[in-house]
Motif scaffolding. Sequence first.
Motif, PDB file in Angstrom:
ATOM      1  N   CYS A 166       7.668  17.588  12.720  1.00 25.56           N
ATOM      2  CA  CYS A 166       7.153  17.060  11.446  1.00 25.56           C
ATOM      3  C   CYS A 166       5.699  16.622  11.593  1.00 25.56           C
TER       4      CYS A 166
ATOM      5  N   SER B 263       3.303  19.673  11.823  1.00 30.45           N
ATOM      6  CA  SER B 263       3.221  20.556  10.647  1.00 30.45           C
ATOM      7  C   SER B 263       1.946  20.227   9.874  1.00 30.45           C
TER       8      SER B 263
ATOM      9  N   GLY C 157       8.391  24.568   1.491  1.00 31.49           N
ATOM     10  CA  GLY C 157       7.231  23.667   1.495  1.00 31.49           C
ATOM     11  C   GLY C 157       7.650  22.205   1.525  1.00 31.49           C
TER      12      GLY C 157
ATOM     13  N   GLN D 259      10.313  11.983  -1.330  1.00 29.63           N
ATOM     14  CA  GLN D 259       9.239  12.924  -1.693  1.00 29.63           C
ATOM     15  C   GLN D 259       9.774  14.343  -1.633  1.00 29.63           C
TER      16      GLN D 259
ATOM     17  N   PRO E  71       0.527  20.432   5.986  1.00 27.81           N
ATOM     18  CA  PRO E  71       0.383  18.997   6.221  1.00 27.81           C
ATOM     19  C   PRO E  71       1.632  18.439   6.897  1.00 27.81           C
ATOM     20  N   THR E  72       1.508  17.226   7.434  1.00 28.75           N
ATOM     21  CA  THR E  72       2.657  16.648   8.143  1.00 28.75           C
ATOM     22  C   THR E  72       3.817  16.422   7.165  1.00 28.75           C
ATOM     23  N   ARG E  73       5.017  16.362   7.716  1.00 27.43           N
ATOM     24  CA  ARG E  73       6.205  16.104   6.888  1.00 27.43           C
ATOM     25  C   ARG E  73       6.756  14.743   7.274  1.00 27.43           C
ATOM     26  N   LYS E  74       7.379  14.083   6.291  1.00 28.01           N
ATOM     27  CA  LYS E  74       7.983  12.780   6.582  1.00 28.01           C
ATOM     28  C   LYS E  74       9.415  13.011   7.083  1.00 28.01           C
TER      29      LYS E  74
ATOM     30  N   LYS F 245       8.221  18.377   1.952  1.00 28.39           N
ATOM     31  CA  LYS F 245       7.404  17.205   2.298  1.00 28.39           C
ATOM     32  C   LYS F 245       8.226  16.234   3.136  1.00 28.39           C
ATOM     33  N   THR F 246       9.547  16.307   2.961  1.00 30.82           N
ATOM     34  CA  THR F 246      10.444  15.382   3.667  1.00 30.82           C
ATOM     35  C   THR F 246      11.546  16.162   4.370  1.00 30.82           C
TER      36      THR F 246
END
Length: 348
Positions: free
Chosen positions: A299, A302, A275, A134, A304-307, A277-278
């Motif tokens: 993560c 955060s 920004g 992602q 939104p949360t991050r993978k 996502k991963t």
Amino acid sequence: MKTEYGTINILGIETSCDETAAAVVEDGRIVKSSVISSQTKLHEKYGGVVPEIASRAHIEKIYPVIAEAMEQGQASKDDIDAIAVANQPGLTIALVVGVTAAKTLSLAWDKPLIAINHLHAHLQSAMLTEENLQLPAVALIVSGGHTCLYDCQSSLELKLLGSTIDDAAGEAFDKVANILKLPYPGGPSIEKAAKNGNPNAIEFPRSMLGRDSLDFSFSGIKTAVLYYCHGQDMKGENKVDSMSEQQIADIAASFQVAVIDVLVKKTQRVAEKVGAKTILLGGGVAANNSLRVELQQMCDLSVPTRKLLIAPKQYCTDNAVMVASLGYYKFMAKLFADLTLEPKAHSS
Ligand code: KG4
Ligand code: ZN
């Protein structure tokens, strides 16, 4: 995965530092074999890697290690589609052994040769189990020789965003272990000692290099530990010999937490900037449990949360699975090298 070629098997070869490694990996993810001959015992008494000793050991081990990887993977030369080798960065007299072996096999077996950047391969370790990355994704690679942050679009599209301006994180662990007279290699020794220590015992410096910097510096904290143990002007007596196990544990824990603090904050800084996502984590220091936990927490907290994708522990430190895996993606992109391939000390 079926491709125009059918199933693809890559033989990976790794000799960039003190591990002689070979692996056979199918379609970039299925590990058919992984053989690692570690030189830890040879370098232990010197407290660090001695390049000439490393090179000699690679020469002795390279063909037996490759033969074992082929045997364990139940592969004959006809099953191998290409040979991938780490040719940079690293110790040139170590890299040259793997590169020469790979070139020789490429010529003798008439197979394509693929050049692999060792740091990019560390990052690939974190992607071994992930099919769909992602984006945007940010990678932290922390090893004995390097500390790097990348913007990662895919296995093959990496942009270096920041790196260490002096010591690498792993190097700092190794040097501080030396100061504390803990056994080599330093990273696992510090982690073990730190388990019984108080991370708040000593406030070691956290170098952030300014508000916007994405680079790292770990020489200051190493020097701070040195001064703590030897006195500010290095003229005091070496206090380490008379320290209790608890005092050593407190120093180890306070040092470890400071380094991890910087690694996590810098990664967060980059992640916020792009920004992400991963987040991907790889390299020898990624074997450290506290780092894994702290990064996971960052993560999770955060918004939104991050993978978080972390390399499996056995593929954090140097191995050839990561080389063969990245080799697959270069094979599919037809990014081949030729027999003029040379080892390079620095990453390009
Ligand atoms: O990636 P790697 O095997 O070799 C290089 O490419 O440099 O990383 C080796 C580094 C060494 O500095 C070692 O002390 C560190 O990784 N390391 C650790 C841990 N395990 C290995 N550092 C902290 N905690 C660990 N558990
Ligand atoms: Zn490495």
